[in-house]
Design a protein around this motif. Structure first.
Motif, PDB file in Angstrom:
ATOM      1  N   GLY A   9      24.066  21.569  12.347  1.00 21.62           N
ATOM      2  CA  GLY A   9      24.393  22.841  12.995  1.00 21.62           C
ATOM      3  C   GLY A   9      23.190  23.742  13.195  1.00 21.62           C
ATOM      4  N   PRO A  12      22.754  30.379  12.732  1.00 20.88           N
ATOM      5  CA  PRO A  12      21.762  31.072  11.909  1.00 20.88           C
ATOM      6  C   PRO A  12      21.429  30.313  10.624  1.00 20.88           C
ATOM      7  CG  PRO A  12      23.626  32.523  12.430  1.00 20.88           C
ATOM      8  CD  PRO A  12      23.893  31.215  13.091  1.00 20.88           C
ATOM      9  N   ALA A  13      22.430  29.709   9.979  1.00 23.38           N
ATOM     10  CA  ALA A  13      22.164  29.019   8.706  1.00 23.38           C
ATOM     11  C   ALA A  13      21.234  27.829   8.927  1.00 23.38           C
ATOM     12  CB  ALA A  13      23.478  28.568   8.069  1.00 23.38           C
ATOM     13  N   TYR A  31      20.731  18.670  13.647  1.00 22.45           N
ATOM     14  CA  TYR A  31      21.620  18.046  14.634  1.00 22.45           C
ATOM     15  C   TYR A  31      22.646  19.087  15.053  1.00 22.45           C
ATOM     16  CZ  TYR A  31      19.517  13.846  12.714  1.00 22.45           C
ATOM     17  OH  TYR A  31      18.620  12.898  12.289  1.00 22.45           O
ATOM     18  N   GLU A  32      22.702  19.362  16.335  1.00 21.88           N
ATOM     19  CA  GLU A  32      23.615  20.402  16.843  1.00 21.88           C
ATOM     20  C   GLU A  32      24.512  19.774  17.908  1.00 21.88           C
ATOM     21  OE1 GLU A  32      24.667  23.739  16.558  1.00 21.88           O
ATOM     22  OE2 GLU A  32      25.910  23.054  18.236  1.00 21.88           O
ATOM     23  N   ARG A  33      25.811  19.898  17.727  1.00 21.05           N
ATOM     24  CA  ARG A  33      26.705  19.191  18.657  1.00 21.05           C
ATOM     25  C   ARG A  33      26.728  19.829  20.051  1.00 21.05           C
ATOM     26  NH1 ARG A  33      32.525  20.217  15.964  1.00 21.05           N
ATOM     27  NH2 ARG A  33      32.566  22.449  16.110  1.00 21.05           N
ATOM     28  N   ASN A  39      28.436  28.577  18.405  1.00 18.00           N
ATOM     29  CA  ASN A  39      29.609  29.335  17.965  1.00 18.00           C
ATOM     30  C   ASN A  39      29.446  30.820  18.249  1.00 18.00           C
ATOM     31  OD1 ASN A  39      30.957  27.089  17.156  1.00 18.00           O
ATOM     32  ND2 ASN A  39      30.557  27.320  14.973  1.00 18.00           N
ATOM     33  N   MET A  48      28.312  43.339  16.370  1.00 13.65           N
ATOM     34  CA  MET A  48      28.403  42.985  14.947  1.00 13.65           C
ATOM     35  C   MET A  48      28.563  44.248  14.106  1.00 13.65           C
ATOM     36  SD  MET A  48      25.416  40.066  14.966  1.00 13.65           S
ATOM     37  CE  MET A  48      25.688  39.316  13.368  1.00 13.65           C
ATOM     38  N   PHE A  49      29.154  44.078  12.914  1.00 15.32           N
ATOM     39  CA  PHE A  49      29.277  45.203  11.975  1.00 15.32           C
ATOM     40  C   PHE A  49      27.936  45.487  11.313  1.00 15.32           C
ATOM     41  CE2 PHE A  49      33.810  43.735  10.816  1.00 15.32           C
ATOM     42  CZ  PHE A  49      34.339  44.533  11.794  1.00 15.32           C
ATOM     43  N   SER A  50      27.202  44.404  11.073  1.00 17.66           N
ATOM     44  CA  SER A  50      25.989  44.550  10.268  1.00 17.66           C
ATOM     45  C   SER A  50      24.802  44.869  11.173  1.00 17.66           C
ATOM     46  CB  SER A  50      25.732  43.265   9.475  1.00 17.66           C
ATOM     47  OG  SER A  50      25.840  42.145  10.309  1.00 17.66           O
ATOM     48  N   VAL A 107      27.312  15.328  14.299  1.00 17.49           N
ATOM     49  CA  VAL A 107      27.375  14.505  13.088  1.00 17.49           C
ATOM     50  C   VAL A 107      28.857  14.232  12.829  1.00 17.49           C
ATOM     51  CG1 VAL A 107      26.898  14.390  10.617  1.00 17.49           C
ATOM     52  CG2 VAL A 107      25.245  15.496  12.161  1.00 17.49           C
ATOM     53  N   CYS A 153      25.521  22.988   7.649  1.00 20.90           N
ATOM     54  CA  CYS A 153      25.549  24.386   8.143  1.00 20.90           C
ATOM     55  C   CYS A 153      26.447  24.444   9.369  1.00 20.90           C
ATOM     56  CB  CYS A 153      24.147  24.845   8.520  1.00 20.90           C
ATOM     57  SG  CYS A 153      22.938  24.759   7.205  1.00 20.90           S
ATOM     58  N   SER A 154      27.546  23.692   9.352  1.00 23.12           N
ATOM     59  CA  SER A 154      28.329  23.548  10.585  1.00 23.12           C
ATOM     60  C   SER A 154      29.373  24.643  10.785  1.00 23.12           C
ATOM     61  CB  SER A 154      28.971  22.156  10.652  1.00 23.12           C
ATOM     62  OG  SER A 154      29.860  21.962   9.588  1.00 23.12           O
ATOM     63  N   ALA A 375      28.423  30.137   6.735  1.00 21.97           N
ATOM     64  CA  ALA A 375      29.840  30.507   6.775  1.00 21.97           C
ATOM     65  C   ALA A 375      30.712  29.438   6.113  1.00 21.97           C
ATOM     66  CB  ALA A 375      30.274  30.714   8.220  1.00 21.97           C
ATOM     67  N   LEU A 385      28.564  37.005   5.006  1.00 25.30           N
ATOM     68  CA  LEU A 385      27.647  37.824   5.801  1.00 25.30           C
ATOM     69  C   LEU A 385      26.265  37.178   5.805  1.00 25.30           C
ATOM     70  CD1 LEU A 385      28.275  41.561   4.824  1.00 25.30           C
ATOM     71  CD2 LEU A 385      28.821  40.448   6.984  1.00 25.30           C
ATOM     72  N   LEU A 386      25.501  37.452   6.836  1.00 25.85           N
ATOM     73  CA  LEU A 386      24.176  36.833   6.952  1.00 25.85           C
ATOM     74  C   LEU A 386      23.248  37.225   5.812  1.00 25.85           C
ATOM     75  CD1 LEU A 386      23.873  37.265  10.789  1.00 25.85           C
ATOM     76  CD2 LEU A 386      23.946  35.093   9.563  1.00 25.85           C
TER      77      LEU A 386
HETATM   78  C1  FAD Z   1      33.745  37.873  15.858  1.00 26.42           C
HETATM   79  C2  FAD Z   1      32.808  37.661  14.723  1.00 26.42           C
HETATM   80  C3  FAD Z   1      31.983  38.695  14.307  1.00 26.42           C
HETATM   81  C4  FAD Z   1      31.101  38.517  13.254  1.00 26.42           C
HETATM   82  N1  FAD Z   1      30.313  39.560  12.862  1.00 26.42           N
HETATM   83  C5  FAD Z   1      29.431  39.386  11.831  1.00 26.42           C
HETATM   84  C6  FAD Z   1      28.573  40.459  11.418  1.00 26.42           C
HETATM   85  O1  FAD Z   1      28.645  41.580  11.914  1.00 26.42           O
HETATM   86  N2  FAD Z   1      27.673  40.208  10.421  1.00 26.42           N
HETATM   87  C7  FAD Z   1      27.572  38.975   9.801  1.00 26.42           C
HETATM   88  O2  FAD Z   1      26.724  38.812   8.916  1.00 26.42           O
HETATM   89  N3  FAD Z   1      28.394  37.962  10.169  1.00 26.42           N
HETATM   90  C8  FAD Z   1      29.311  38.134  11.151  1.00 26.42           C
HETATM   91  N4  FAD Z   1      30.152  37.112  11.521  1.00 26.42           N
HETATM   92  C9  FAD Z   1      30.118  35.868  10.743  1.00 26.42           C
HETATM   93  C10 FAD Z   1      29.171  34.918  11.489  1.00 26.42           C
HETATM   94  O3  FAD Z   1      29.925  33.952  12.161  1.00 26.42           O
HETATM   95  C11 FAD Z   1      28.247  34.282  10.583  1.00 26.42           C
HETATM   96  O4  FAD Z   1      27.490  35.228   9.853  1.00 26.42           O
HETATM   97  C12 FAD Z   1      27.276  33.291  11.245  1.00 26.42           C
HETATM   98  O5  FAD Z   1      27.583  32.887  12.547  1.00 26.42           O
HETATM   99  C13 FAD Z   1      27.316  32.103  10.330  1.00 26.42           C
HETATM  100  O6  FAD Z   1      26.338  31.229  10.712  1.00 26.42           O
HETATM  101  P1  FAD Z   1      26.456  29.682  10.405  1.00 26.42           P
HETATM  102  O7  FAD Z   1      25.150  29.121  10.859  1.00 26.42           O
HETATM  103  O8  FAD Z   1      26.892  29.456   9.027  1.00 26.42           O
HETATM  104  O9  FAD Z   1      27.647  29.124  11.320  1.00 26.42           O
HETATM  105  P2  FAD Z   1      27.847  29.126  12.889  1.00 26.42           P
HETATM  106  O10 FAD Z   1      27.192  30.291  13.535  1.00 26.42           O
HETATM  107  O11 FAD Z   1      29.282  28.943  13.113  1.00 26.42           O
HETATM  108  O12 FAD Z   1      27.046  27.822  13.386  1.00 26.42           O
HETATM  109  C14 FAD Z   1      27.495  26.511  13.146  1.00 26.42           C
HETATM  110  C15 FAD Z   1      26.849  25.560  14.138  1.00 26.42           C
HETATM  111  O13 FAD Z   1      27.156  24.216  13.768  1.00 26.42           O
HETATM  112  C16 FAD Z   1      27.463  23.451  14.923  1.00 26.42           C
HETATM  113  N5  FAD Z   1      28.309  22.305  14.510  1.00 26.42           N
HETATM  114  C17 FAD Z   1      29.587  22.355  14.035  1.00 26.42           C
HETATM  115  N6  FAD Z   1      30.015  21.108  13.689  1.00 26.42           N
HETATM  116  C18 FAD Z   1      28.983  20.267  13.954  1.00 26.42           C
HETATM  117  C19 FAD Z   1      28.815  18.860  13.798  1.00 26.42           C
HETATM  118  N7  FAD Z   1      29.780  18.075  13.286  1.00 26.42           N
HETATM  119  N8  FAD Z   1      27.638  18.306  14.186  1.00 26.42           N
HETATM  120  C20 FAD Z   1      26.648  19.079  14.694  1.00 26.42           C
HETATM  121  N9  FAD Z   1      26.747  20.417  14.863  1.00 26.42           N
HETATM  122  C21 FAD Z   1      27.904  21.017  14.477  1.00 26.42           C
HETATM  123  C22 FAD Z   1      28.186  24.457  15.816  1.00 26.42           C
HETATM  124  O14 FAD Z   1      28.165  24.045  17.171  1.00 26.42           O
HETATM  125  C23 FAD Z   1      27.370  25.730  15.565  1.00 26.42           C
HETATM  126  O15 FAD Z   1      26.256  25.844  16.438  1.00 26.42           O
HETATM  127  C24 FAD Z   1      31.042  37.269  12.587  1.00 26.42           C
HETATM  128  C25 FAD Z   1      31.879  36.230  13.008  1.00 26.42           C
HETATM  129  C26 FAD Z   1      32.756  36.422  14.056  1.00 26.42           C
HETATM  130  C27 FAD Z   1      33.638  35.276  14.473  1.00 26.42           C
END
Ligand code: FAD
Length: 404
Positions: A9, A12-13, A31-33, A39, A48-50, A107, A153-154, A375, A385-386
């Motif tokens: 994924g 951000p993570a 690896y990013e699908r 997302n 965003m709130f933050s 993946v 980090c998906s 997440a 939160l980030l």
């Molecule tokens: C409406 C909304 C508002 C938000 N506001 C805030 C905010 O104000 N502050 C804050 O800190 N957080 C906020 N969040 C939470 C936010 O989603 C997370 O902080 C952040 O996006 C998490 O990052 P992540 O990398 O963990 O996951 P994601 O951003 O969900 O990224 C996951 C990635 O993995 C990829 N993936 C998934 N499955 C696979 C697979 N099998 N193979 C390859 N790739 C894959 C996806 O395509 C995606 O690109 C908000 C969320 C939503 C929905």
């Protein structure tokens, strides 16, 4: 010696983790699908709130400074799209990530080489065997990749709950899926015409449901025929928590609005508290859907043109079914972290700004070298939160160093 690290994924993570790992001398591949930040693109129109200062890691800020990229003022809250454009995308152009992100690669499954799930239990030999990832580059193109460490980090956003009891499908839901959105829509912008003058049923009582209701109420000002029905399982007239002196001002404003709406105080929203969708049927061309809803006043039939099914998201644990992952039976998050979060909540917390401190050990699993970050590490909890992520990345780097 540097490890081969596979990251699943490019949200951000994944991006923060890959940068930190590369700088520490490891060989990381993401690896990013879909494409980078796929997302977040889906909710890019939401503010965003933050504020920036909570969304950016000190590591990321330093790398951007080296690249001559300025960040916006730290107290402003970006939209999801602004967060991508001003932070994530520039970071992906850093030399450390050059050629390190493979987009369009899903993946599908992860295993340990020459070891089934139940084998080498607690045996140090398990940690010496590499991971094998099944990659899908398209419907017909599959291959294995090998890694010493896997970091999942998906996210959870790709895996929504359904409208029915306990988050499962309501009878009939599959057939009317094309009228249901399981994520926020850009009601004030691009998707306006889908909702203007129509009846929308909003199902759920998280911040996404509150955002959708606020957008629909605003839409009613220019399209007064718009009807809004809110179905929430909670029976309380104030289902949204408020925190004293909440530093996330827009979160508090949204919670205030949603509580007023739940109490019946917002014109234009028909509220059904304590409501559970138990069946869905195809309606006629005037109202394509009929929701059968259990309420404290008996069963009701709600006719709607569209449904916003915002009942939350959950991790896809099928990816690591063959690994030794200890999951929480309630949240589906990794067990140690889930237990720490639950303990904080029981101690009267609940505010996502007041989490930790953590030791890092919460991110370990029985499966050595496998970590869940971002997440997805919170499972079904929506309080991630980030700011939490930035600490997680540092902790995982230390845990990787302690691997054999
Ligand atoms: C409406 C909304 C508002 C938000 N506001 C805030 C905010 O104000 N502050 C804050 O800190 N957080 C906020 N969040 C939470 C936010 O989603 C997370 O902080 C952040 O996006 C998490 O990052 P992540 O990398 O963990 O996951 P994601 O951003 O969900 O990224 C996951 C990635 O993995 C990829 N993936 C998934 N499955 C696979 C697979 N099998 N193979 C390859 N790739 C894959 C996806 O395509 C995606 O690109 C908000 C969320 C939503 C929905």
């Amino acid at each position: 010696m540097g490890k081969r690290i596979a990251i699943i994924g490019a949200g951000p993570a994944g991006i923060e983790m890959a940068l930190a790992a590369m700088e520490a001398g490891h060989e990381a591949v993401i690896y990013e699908r879909g494409s980078v930040a796929d997302n977040i693109h889906l909710w890019g129109f939401v503010r965003m709130f933050s504020p920036w200062r909570m969304n950016v890691s000190s590591h990321g800020a330093r790398l951007l400074e080296e690249m001559g990229v300025d960040l916006p003022p730290e107290d402003e809250c970006p939209t999801g799209r602004e967060f991508i454009e001003s932070y994530l995308e520039p970071l992906t152009r850093h030399d450390l990530l050059h050629g390190r992100i493979e987009e369009g690669v899903e993946v599908a499954a992860i295993a340990r080489k020459h070891a089934l799930k139940h084998e080498l239990l607690g045996d140090p030999e398990r940690a010496r065997r590499p991971f094998v990832l099944l990659l899908q580059r398209g419907p017909a193109e599959e291959e294995y990749a090998v890694a010493d460490v896997v970091i999942d980090c998906s996210g959870v956003f790709g895996n929504h709950r359904w409208l029915g009891e306990g988050g499962i499908q309501a009878p009939g839901e599959k057939r009317i899926q094309r009228f249901v959105d399981y994520r926020l829509r850009d009601i004030r912008g691009r998707d306006r015409e889908l909702f203007a003058g129509k009846t929308t049923a909003v199902v759920g009582h998280g911040y996404s449901a509150a955002t959708a209701l606020q957008d629909l109420v605003e839409l009613r000002q220019s399209a007064p025929d718009t009807r809004i029905v809110w179905l929430l399982r909670e029976d309380s007239p104030s289902p949204y928590p408020r925190f004293a002196n909440d530093p996330l001002r827009s979160r508090d404003e949204l919670a205030g609005f949603a509580n007023r709406a739940a109490g019946g105080g917002v014109t234009g929203i028909e509220v059904h508290r304590g409501a559970q969708v138990v069946m869905v049927e195809q309606g006629d061309e005037n109202n394509p859907m009929v929701l059968f809803v259990d309420t404290p006043d008996g069963e009701k039939r709600i006719k709607a043109d569209r449904v916003l099914g915002l009942a939350g998201y959950e991790p896809d644990n099928s990816l690591y079914r063959e690994l030794q992952v200890h999951e929480c039976y309630a949240s589906l998050g990794p067990m140690k972290l889930a237990a720490a979060l639950l303990a904080e909540e029981s101690a009267g917390g609940g505010d996502c700004l007041k989490q930790g401190p953590r030791t890092g050990a919460e991110l370990t699993n029985p499966e050595p070298g496998f970590f869940i970050l971002g997440a997805k590490s919170y499972g079904t909890r929506s309080t991630f939160l980030l700011t939490v992520l930035h600490q997680q990345v540092e902790d995982v780097l230390k845990l990787i160093d302690s691997l054999p």
